[in-house]
Design a protein around this motif. Structure first.
Motif, PDB file in Angstrom:
ATOM      1  N   GLY A   1       0.741  -1.152  -0.027  1.00  0.00           N
ATOM      2  CA  GLY A   1      -0.007   0.034   0.129  1.00  0.00           C
ATOM      3  C   GLY A   1       0.772   1.331  -0.100  1.00  0.00           C
ATOM      4  O   GLY A   1       0.238   2.333   0.220  1.00  0.00           O
ATOM      5  N   HIS A   2       2.021   1.247   0.049  1.00  0.00           N
ATOM      6  CA  HIS A   2       2.970   2.459   0.013  1.00  0.00           C
ATOM      7  C   HIS A   2       2.849   2.965  -1.543  1.00  0.00           C
ATOM      8  O   HIS A   2       2.898   2.181  -2.624  1.00  0.00           O
ATOM      9  CB  HIS A   2       4.352   2.165   0.538  1.00  0.00           C
ATOM     10  N   GLU A   3       3.299   4.437  -1.521  1.00  0.00           N
ATOM     11  CA  GLU A   3       3.389   4.757  -2.848  1.00  0.00           C
ATOM     12  C   GLU A   3       4.853   4.870  -3.345  1.00  0.00           C
ATOM     13  O   GLU A   3       5.566   5.575  -2.762  1.00  0.00           O
ATOM     14  CB  GLU A   3       2.603   6.365  -2.934  1.00  0.00           C
ATOM     15  N   VAL A   4       5.209   3.937  -4.317  1.00  0.00           N
ATOM     16  CA  VAL A   4       6.620   3.830  -4.697  1.00  0.00           C
ATOM     17  C   VAL A   4       6.993   4.549  -5.993  1.00  0.00           C
ATOM     18  O   VAL A   4       5.979   4.442  -6.813  1.00  0.00           O
ATOM     19  CB  VAL A   4       7.165   2.266  -4.926  1.00  0.00           C
ATOM     20  N   PHE A   5       8.067   5.238  -5.770  1.00  0.00           N
ATOM     21  CA  PHE A   5       8.476   5.995  -7.145  1.00  0.00           C
ATOM     22  C   PHE A   5      10.021   5.400  -7.457  1.00  0.00           C
ATOM     23  O   PHE A   5      10.595   5.349  -6.685  1.00  0.00           O
ATOM     24  CB  PHE A   5       8.595   7.601  -7.001  1.00  0.00           C
ATOM     25  N   VAL A   6      10.206   4.842  -8.675  1.00  0.00           N
ATOM     26  CA  VAL A   6      11.434   4.648  -8.974  1.00  0.00           C
ATOM     27  C   VAL A   6      12.324   5.238  -9.696  1.00  0.00           C
ATOM     28  O   VAL A   6      11.676   5.903 -11.028  1.00  0.00           O
ATOM     29  CB  VAL A   6      11.131   2.923  -9.981  1.00  0.00           C
ATOM     30  N   GLY A   7      13.417   5.586  -9.463  1.00  0.00           N
ATOM     31  CA  GLY A   7      14.519   6.486 -10.271  1.00  0.00           C
ATOM     32  C   GLY A   7      15.568   5.674 -10.544  1.00  0.00           C
ATOM     33  O   GLY A   7      16.142   4.949  -9.881  1.00  0.00           O
ATOM     34  N   GLY A   8      15.701   5.986 -11.833  1.00  0.00           N
ATOM     35  CA  GLY A   8      17.085   5.425 -12.321  1.00  0.00           C
ATOM     36  C   GLY A   8      17.852   6.195 -13.476  1.00  0.00           C
ATOM     37  O   GLY A   8      17.149   7.158 -14.056  1.00  0.00           O
ATOM     38  N   ARG A   9      19.202   5.970 -13.642  1.00  0.00           N
ATOM     39  CA  ARG A   9      19.942   6.825 -14.729  1.00  0.00           C
ATOM     40  C   ARG A   9      19.233   6.457 -15.961  1.00  0.00           C
ATOM     41  O   ARG A   9      19.360   7.264 -16.869  1.00  0.00           O
ATOM     42  CB  ARG A   9      21.300   6.560 -14.419  1.00  0.00           C
TER      43      ARG A   9
END
Length: 213
Positions: A23-31
């Motif tokens: 239930g968490h709001e996940v944001f994926v960051g990558g080069r």
């Protein structure tokens, strides 16, 4: 909770996916933003973008990159990480002549190096003692006594964030002291992984004393 994930590898996928499912709001960051987008779609993340965007997004931020790169990444984004819970799940290990060895100096930890690189961040060492495949198990898969996740933290708020992340996955938080204890947790990983590679079960080395309760 909003969670930024810096990285697109196996740990980013496993932990980010577990947190998205709980239930968490996940944001994926990558080069590589295309890889970040692919991972975000696979795990049901709320969004994706660059590492800087992920750092700015999360109340908690996971550094899911190789141990040698984590302090540099923290330094690059020190401003964005200020005041945020920064979770270090890395293991500074390499194969040696006698088994798995630490790449850090005596008494040094990657978590401590991250803290030095981003001094306003609230660094926590956690999630480094279990094989990546275990995080994909749903809550309750381990029976009536959930396994534990040791973590080291100096900041009570950061400890609270990590406790929430752990319990939401169906695991048990195991406070292991302040960040000055992180080197011991990383050294334990060297022992555990070395035993696995030799075909043993490290759990057999830690039977609970009858009077522990």
């Amino acid at each position: 909770m909003r969670v930024g994930v810096l990285g697109t590898g196996d740990m980013a996928a496993a932990l980010g996916g577990a947190w998205a499912r709980s239930g968490h709001e996940v944001f994926v960051g990558g080069r590589n933003t295309a890889a970040a987008g692919a991972l975000a779609g696979r795990i049901g993340a709320a969004g994706h973008g660059t590492p800087a965007q992920a750092a700015e997004y999360g109340e908690a931020v996971l550094l899911a990159v190789p141990a040698g790169a984590a302090p540099t990444l923290a330094r690059e984004h020190a401003g964005a990480l200020a005041g945020r819970t920064v979770v270090d799940c890395t293991n500074p290990l390499h194969p040696g002549p006698g088994g798995v060895m630490l790449t850090t100096g005596a008494g040094e930890s990657v978590a401590g190096l991250i803290g030095a690189a981003a001094p306003a961040a609230r660094v926590v060492k956690a999630f480094n003692l279990v094989h990546v495949s275990m995080w994909d198990h749903p809550a309750g898969a381990f029976g009536p006594v959930p396994p534990a996740v040791p973590f080291c933290a100096d900041d009570p708020g950061a400890a609270g964030h990590v406790t929430e992340l752990i319990t939401g996955m169906g695991w048990t938080p195991m406070p292991a002291g302040g960040l000055d204890r992180a080197a011991y947790v990383e050294a334990t990983a060297a022992f555990v992984i070395g035993v696995w590679w030799d075909g043993g079960s490290p759990a057999l080395a830690f039977p609970e004393p009858p009077r522990a309760a």
